[in-house]
Scaffold this motif. Structure first.
Motif, short mmCIF file in Angstrom:
data_model
loop_
_atom_site.label_atom_id
_atom_site.label_comp_id
_atom_site.label_asym_id
_atom_site.label_seq_id
_atom_site.Cartn_x
_atom_site.Cartn_y
_atom_site.Cartn_z
N VAL A 1 8.60 2.35 7.57
CA VAL A 1 7.98 3.50 8.24
C VAL A 1 8.25 4.74 7.40
N ASP A 2 7.22 5.55 7.20
CA ASP A 2 7.38 6.87 6.60
C ASP A 2 7.44 7.89 7.73
N TRP A 3 8.42 8.79 7.65
CA TRP A 3 8.60 9.80 8.70
C TRP A 3 8.23 11.17 8.16
N HIS B 1 10.99 7.75 3.57
CA HIS B 1 10.62 6.34 3.66
C HIS B 1 11.86 5.56 4.09
N LEU B 2 11.70 4.72 5.12
CA LEU B 2 12.82 3.96 5.66
C LEU B 2 12.39 2.50 5.85
N LEU C 1 4.66 6.94 10.32
CA LEU C 1 3.49 6.61 9.52
C LEU C 1 3.60 5.21 8.94
N TYR C 2 2.78 4.31 9.48
CA TYR C 2 2.59 2.98 8.91
C TYR C 2 1.31 2.41 9.51
N ASP C 3 0.67 1.54 8.77
CA ASP C 3 -0.59 0.96 9.23
C ASP C 3 -0.68 -0.45 8.65
N PRO C 4 -0.44 -1.49 9.47
CA PRO C 4 -0.46 -2.86 8.95
C PRO C 4 -1.78 -3.25 8.29
N GLY D 1 -1.09 -0.20 1.90
CA GLY D 1 0.06 0.27 2.66
C GLY D 1 1.29 -0.59 2.42
N HIS D 2 2.41 -0.16 3.00
CA HIS D 2 3.67 -0.89 2.82
C HIS D 2 3.50 -2.39 3.08
N ARG D 3 2.80 -2.71 4.15
CA ARG D 3 2.67 -4.09 4.62
C ARG D 3 1.98 -4.97 3.60
#
Length: 385
Positions: free
Chosen positions: A197-199, A312-313, A169-172, A177-179
């Motif tokens: 990335v979230d797993w 979360h990694l 799970l990630y979305d630029p 989002g993380h980005r």
């Protein structure tokens, strides 16, 4: 007046004659940390930022940004209109504030760039940028913000989790989002989870849980063993943050607790991997301990700021989660199972791969479903049967 003197006076006046329009202050811009190419399937990705500040005394409207190969000035990508607006975020913008291409006087903004290239094509060695903005109907175009493309390879990680189907799970493009989350801490602006990335584990139907989804134990990934992704040294541990009994009982946390229970490992060469949202009481390592790749270090939980149980990694150049710039990573091996069309489609059936496809030294694409290829360090072949 002799000819030499007339020639000198004419030459001195040339710079002033060239500026038919009055000089006006505008936007100062620069590039963030040098991007590193990361392979994902048939493409390679370059993720980095442009930082902009309006030094004029009036609002300026961003019209277009072009990314150029610095060596040849060949355009590689361009953003304009809605696409540019979606990539830009004003500094200090409140949550829910509508996107805009207008940069008010004295305000700064970040433009989040994610370039994609064919994986068989060499990435450019350096990038240059062409920026156009308008003021009162007049257009200004400038070039600059040169940045090199890092030749340093992404760090290669082993499996962080075990058996089962896991969605990356990630979305630029996600606004929060993380980005897109930058932190100004200790005098520096950083994006620590730039490549995070979230797993989450899913079943064959794409569901994240069974029964009442508010019950943590009903989530397929909850309590799963979390593994060391490399031979490394433990540099930070947090294991004292309580976990709510149900998802709907969660609350917001102060910034220092937002990661929940966590473990950080020193991978060497100035790179660290961070595991977050771990189950309380599950961390089985201590600071200073050396761990072997594949060793269990904690269990997947629901602590800190999270919308559901997940791991979360991310990798960064800082020893604690918010202390460094986010760095790219790839997985040494995984089997591609399928993919959701978007993160919003979680919980529904996903498109399956037609057959087993093992990927090596790649990052799964957003919302891809994978099975980790586990290594048994005790076996000569290094692969678990």
């Amino acid at each position: 007046m002799n000819l030499a003197l007339r020639t000198l006076l004419f030459a001195c006046c040339l710079p002033f004659a060239a500026h038919a329009a009055p000089l006006r202050e505008g936007i100062v811009f620069s590039a963030g940390p040098a991007p590193t190419p990361v392979r994902s399937g048939a493409t390679q990705r370059l993720a980095y930022e442009l930082h902009l500040t309006n030094h004029a005394d009036a609002p300026l409207v961003l019209e277009r940004i072009e990314v150029l190969d610095a060596a040849s000035t060949v355009p590689l990508a361009a953003l304009a209109a809605d696409e540019l607006q979606a990539a830009l975020r004003l500094a200090g913008a409140a949550r829910g504030e509508p996107p805009t291409r207008t940069l008010p006087p004295g305000r700064s903004a970040i433009v989040y760039l994610d370039l994609r290239f064919d994986a068989s094509r060499a990435a450019p060695g350096a990038l240059r940028h062409r920026l156009a903005w308008s003021r009162d109907g007049a257009m200004t175009t400038v070039e600059g913000a040169d940045t090199r493309v890092s030749a340093r390879a992404p760090v290669v990680l082993g499996a962080p989790l075990g058996d089962g189907d896991w969605v990356a799970l990630y979305d630029p493009a996600m606004a929060r989002g993380h980005r897109r989350v930058a932190f100004a801490i200790d005098g520096s602006l950083r994006i620590p989870a730039r490549h995070a990335v979230d797993w989450m584990r899913v079943d064959a139907g794409g569901r994240l849980s069974h029964g009442d989804e508010q019950v943590l134990a009903n989530w397929y990934g909850y309590g799963a063993d979390v593994f060391a992704v490399a031979d490394a040294t433990v540099v930070a541990v947090r294991d004292s943050i309580a976990e709510p009994a149900r998802l709907d009982a969660t609350t917001r946390h102060p910034l220092e607790d937002a990661s929940g229970n966590r473990v950080s490992l020193d991978l060497g060469d100035g790179r660290y991997v961070h595991y977050e949202h771990l189950q309380p009481g599950s961390v089985s390592v201590r600071v200073g301990e050396r761990v072997k790749r594949g060793a269990p270090i904690a269990r997947l939980g629901f602590t800190g700021d999270a919308t559901g149980p997940h791991l979360h990694l991310h990798v960064s150049d800082g020893a604690t989660p918010l202390a460094g710039e986010g760095l790219p990573f790839v997985l040494d091996a995984y089997d591609a199972v399928g993919a959701f069309p978007s993160m919003g489609a979680l919980g529904r059936p996903y498109a399956s791969e037609p057959g087993t496809r093992t990927c090596t030294n790649e990052l799964p694409s957003p919302a891809a479903v994978v099975r980790f290829v586990l290594r048994d360090e005790r076996s000569p072949a290094g692969l678990k049967d």
